[in-house]
Design an enzyme around this catalytic site. Structure first.
Site, PDB file in Angstrom:
ATOM      1  CG  ASP A  57     -41.469  34.219  29.700  1.00 19.92           C
ATOM      2  OD1 ASP A  57     -41.693  33.608  28.643  1.00 19.92           O
ATOM      3  OD2 ASP A  57     -40.380  34.774  29.952  1.00 19.92           O
ATOM      4  CE1 TYR A 174     -35.457  39.735  42.389  1.00 23.54           C
ATOM      5  CE2 TYR A 174     -37.401  38.705  43.314  1.00 23.54           C
ATOM      6  CZ  TYR A 174     -36.411  39.665  43.378  1.00 23.54           C
ATOM      7  OH  TYR A 174     -36.386  40.543  44.422  1.00 23.54           O
TER       8      TYR A 174
END
Length: 276
Positions: A57, A174
């Site tokens: 990613d 996150y």
């Protein structure tokens, strides 16, 4: 599609072995291909009709920033672990190439964020974020106080480890670890999530992508100045302190991701989030 960049993470695609296989395959079908070691090494970003990114990613995020606004769609091939931004797992590369050459794919336009820092008499751009901006504490033992305004209206004041502003694409990064909601990646919205807030009743809020956010760094203790670091997609960008302001809004540029259609976002979410 005639011209392709193949962006290969040499740490994961050793000696660009897979990149060279893709290049030979595309050239055998009358296409043009260039192998590049990293997105930052691309000078003529509009040369290609598509970019094939071999990595995790993080590499896809770098490519998305490089090609933002250039209308060059990105096909991510997962050489990493989780791979939410990648569309294809390594064993399915040739099948994916066949689909692309046959025109059996879609292009998703995804929103990004842009940010600025305002200090007394100074204003500075802090760049583009594909996943998120984080205004977080610098010192391990201290929290920060932050006032968050949405379109100049006070939304809330947080005492926390930080404030995270995420795109829908970044909602599975996150933001998810910080107990924020998951959004479908093609939505137009921003997620505001406190990181480890001092109060248990502080939760994430989803606002329109047209909103303009203002985050003011406050003062948690009377005799102590709050110090915060600004990170964009994990990269350290700036430092701010009590009295400084961070402005975040939707970027004018979008980035384009290739969708092959056989695996939906929800399929991907179930398989990747439910595994041990």
């Amino acid at each position: 599609m005639e011209k392709f960049y193949i962006i290969s993470d040499a740490e994961k695609d050793l000696q660009h072995e897979t990149a060279n296989e893709i290049k030979r395959y595309l050239e055998s079908h009358g296409k043009y291909a260039k192998i590049v070691g990293s997105p930052s090494g691309i000078e003529e970003k509009r040369w290609a009709d598509m970019a094939i990114v071999l990595g995790g990613d993080g590499y896809v995020i770098q490519a998305a920033k490089r090609f933002a606004g250039a209308n060059v769609p990105i096909l991510g091939v997962n050489f990493g672990t989780l791979g939410f931004l990648t569309e294809v797992e390594k064993p399915r590369i040739q099948q994916a190439l066949n689909e692309i050459l046959a025109g059996n794919y879609e292009v998703e336009k995804r929103m990004a964020l842009t940010g600025r820092v305002q200090k007394p008499s100074v204003g500075e751009a802090i760049g583009l974020a594909v996943n998120e901006f984080i205004i977080g504490k610098q010192d391990l033992g201290h929290m920060i106080t932050a006032k968050v305004f949405v379109n100049d209206e006070l939304m809330d004041t947080y005492v926390a480890d930080g404030i995270l502003v995420s795109t829908p694409t970044g909602s599975t990064a996150y933001n998810l670890s910080a107990a924020g909601p998951v959004l479908a990646p093609t939505m137009e919205a921003m997620i505001i999530t406190p990181i480890c807030p001092h109060s248990l009743n502080k939760r994430s809020l989803v606002v329109s992508s047209d909103s303009k956010l203002r985050i003011e760094v406050g003062k948690t203790k009377e005799n102590y100045q709050d110090e915060a670091a600004i990170r964009g997609d994990g990269q350290m960008l700036w430092t701010v302190s009590t009295g400084d302001v961070v402005l975040v809004e939707k970027a004018k540029e979008t980035f384009d991701m290739v969708r092959l259609g056989d695996v939906s976002f929800f399929d991907k979410m179930r398989s990747k989030l439910n595994r041990d």
